[in-house]
Design a protein around this motif. Structure first.
Motif, PDB file in Angstrom:
ATOM      1  N   TYR A 193      37.008  34.889  41.950  1.00  0.00           N
ATOM      2  CA  TYR A 193      36.498  36.244  42.031  1.00  0.00           C
ATOM      3  C   TYR A 193      36.962  37.018  40.809  1.00  0.00           C
ATOM      4  O   TYR A 193      38.045  36.784  40.281  1.00  0.00           O
ATOM      5  CB  TYR A 193      37.009  36.955  43.286  1.00  0.00           C
ATOM      6  CG  TYR A 193      36.253  36.643  44.550  1.00  0.00           C
ATOM      7  CD1 TYR A 193      36.601  35.546  45.339  1.00  0.00           C
ATOM      8  CD2 TYR A 193      35.199  37.448  44.972  1.00  0.00           C
ATOM      9  CE1 TYR A 193      35.913  35.276  46.514  1.00  0.00           C
ATOM     10  CE2 TYR A 193      34.505  37.183  46.148  1.00  0.00           C
ATOM     11  CZ  TYR A 193      34.872  36.091  46.909  1.00  0.00           C
ATOM     12  OH  TYR A 193      34.181  35.821  48.063  1.00  0.00           O
TER      13      TYR A 193
ATOM     14  N   GLN B 237      37.550  40.993  39.287  1.00  0.00           N
ATOM     15  CA  GLN B 237      37.688  42.409  39.611  1.00  0.00           C
ATOM     16  C   GLN B 237      37.805  43.194  38.315  1.00  0.00           C
ATOM     17  O   GLN B 237      38.896  43.333  37.765  1.00  0.00           O
ATOM     18  CB  GLN B 237      38.915  42.651  40.500  1.00  0.00           C
ATOM     19  CG  GLN B 237      39.032  44.070  41.012  1.00  0.00           C
ATOM     20  CD  GLN B 237      40.272  44.256  41.864  1.00  0.00           C
ATOM     21  OE1 GLN B 237      41.338  43.736  41.546  1.00  0.00           O
ATOM     22  NE2 GLN B 237      40.138  44.997  42.963  1.00  0.00           N
TER      23      GLN B 237
ATOM     24  N   SER C 133      38.533  49.275  37.834  1.00  0.00           N
ATOM     25  CA  SER C 133      37.906  50.335  38.629  1.00  0.00           C
ATOM     26  C   SER C 133      36.536  49.951  39.172  1.00  0.00           C
ATOM     27  O   SER C 133      35.704  50.819  39.456  1.00  0.00           O
ATOM     28  CB  SER C 133      37.787  51.622  37.803  1.00  0.00           C
ATOM     29  OG  SER C 133      39.067  52.028  37.365  1.00  0.00           O
TER      30      SER C 133
ATOM     31  N   GLN D  63      34.124  46.955  41.666  1.00  0.00           N
ATOM     32  CA  GLN D  63      34.226  46.083  42.829  1.00  0.00           C
ATOM     33  C   GLN D  63      34.440  44.623  42.477  1.00  0.00           C
ATOM     34  O   GLN D  63      33.984  44.138  41.448  1.00  0.00           O
ATOM     35  CB  GLN D  63      32.947  46.218  43.683  1.00  0.00           C
ATOM     36  CG  GLN D  63      32.990  47.400  44.600  1.00  0.00           C
ATOM     37  CD  GLN D  63      31.676  47.744  45.237  1.00  0.00           C
ATOM     38  OE1 GLN D  63      31.032  48.688  44.847  1.00  0.00           O
ATOM     39  NE2 GLN D  63      31.283  46.987  46.246  1.00  0.00           N
ATOM     40  N   MET D  64      35.134  43.942  43.354  1.00  0.00           N
ATOM     41  CA  MET D  64      35.365  42.505  43.231  1.00  0.00           C
ATOM     42  C   MET D  64      34.038  41.774  43.441  1.00  0.00           C
ATOM     43  O   MET D  64      33.307  42.072  44.396  1.00  0.00           O
ATOM     44  CB  MET D  64      36.366  42.074  44.294  1.00  0.00           C
ATOM     45  CG  MET D  64      36.792  40.643  44.229  1.00  0.00           C
ATOM     46  SD  MET D  64      38.474  40.481  43.678  1.00  0.00           S
ATOM     47  CE  MET D  64      39.287  41.226  45.040  1.00  0.00           C
TER      48      MET D  64
ATOM     49  N   LEU E 271      31.991  37.767  43.202  1.00  0.00           N
ATOM     50  CA  LEU E 271      32.159  36.317  43.113  1.00  0.00           C
ATOM     51  C   LEU E 271      31.677  35.827  41.753  1.00  0.00           C
ATOM     52  O   LEU E 271      30.608  36.202  41.295  1.00  0.00           O
ATOM     53  CB  LEU E 271      31.364  35.639  44.219  1.00  0.00           C
ATOM     54  CG  LEU E 271      31.439  34.112  44.233  1.00  0.00           C
ATOM     55  CD1 LEU E 271      32.841  33.663  44.638  1.00  0.00           C
ATOM     56  CD2 LEU E 271      30.404  33.546  45.191  1.00  0.00           C
TER      57      LEU E 271
END
Lengths: 117, 113
Positions: A37, A39, A42, A44-45, A47
């Protein structure tokens, strides 16, 4: 209990170069799934890539590929032609999969990747 | 696109306050998760839910509770906030399929003073 280890807290790479992030895991199971993953700062994480343990072929998604060594319990991520947008925290994760009650992901501690222009 | 939203991006609370963090997903996913993220510790699972009104403890449930009254909504409750609960809280959801790919919300950065 399953554990996931990322031994590189920080990595840096020159833009357009290739970098490999390491991940090892500990499990007694033979069938499981592994993920990387991303990130961004600031944001969103999301895939990046996943690998099924029963597949011998390494997964590839555009510039991202993995080196899955099942016997060694190693799952590294290779990023080719690094771009500024690749700068992020990268997490390796493990799950047993869809068996009821086994939906949990176990995460590593992350590797912060910096891209040098 | 799957969308997971969290009620606040930033939250500041006082010690002892009751805190509610809300998470909503719009893809009819069966599973929902709450994590906390701390530097050097990665993501640690607090609670998860695999169905409405069902919950399972994760690795660090102490000091937290959860509620899932509707499939799309999963709430994390800090009954009496403490300074050691200052952290980034991430919500995620996943369908019940082979891969269990989790989709994450933007996170709530909670500061407890």
């Amino acid at each position: 209990a399953q554990t996931v280890t990322q031994s590189q807290p920080e990595m840096s790479v020159q833009e357009a170069e290739t970098v490999t992030l390491s991940c090892t895991y500990d499990t007694s199971e033979s069938d499981y799934y592994l993920f990387w993953y991303k990130q961004p700062p600031s944001r969103q994480m999301i895939l990046v890539i996943r690998q099924e343990a029963y597949k011998q072929q390494n997964a590839t998604e555009n510039r991202f590929s993995v080196n899955f060594q099942k016997a060694a319990k190693s799952f590294s991520l290779k990023i080719s032609d690094s771009q500024l947008g690749d700068a992020a925290m990268y997490f390796c994760a493990y799950t047993l999969g869809a068996n009821f009650g086994n939906e949990k992901l176990t995460f590593g501690t992350g590797t912060r990747l910096t891209i040098i222009p | 696109d799957v969308k997971v939203t969290q009620s606040s991006r930033y939250l500041v609370k006082r010690t002892g306050e009751k805190v509610f963090l809300e998470c909503v997903q719009d893809m009819d996913h069966e599973n929902m998760f709450w994590y906390r993220q701390d530097p050097g510790l990665g993501l640690r699972l607090i609670y998860f839910s695999y169905d409405v009104k069902m919950k399972e403890k994760g690795d660090i449930p102490e000091g937290y509770s959860v509620s899932r009254e509707k499939k799309e909504r999963f709430s994390l409750i800090l009954e009496s906030a403490s300074t050691n609960q200052t952290s980034m809280y991430l919500c995620a959801s996943s369908p019940r399929d082979f891969y269990n790919e989790q989709f994450f919300g933007p996170g709530t950065r909670l500061t407890v003073l």
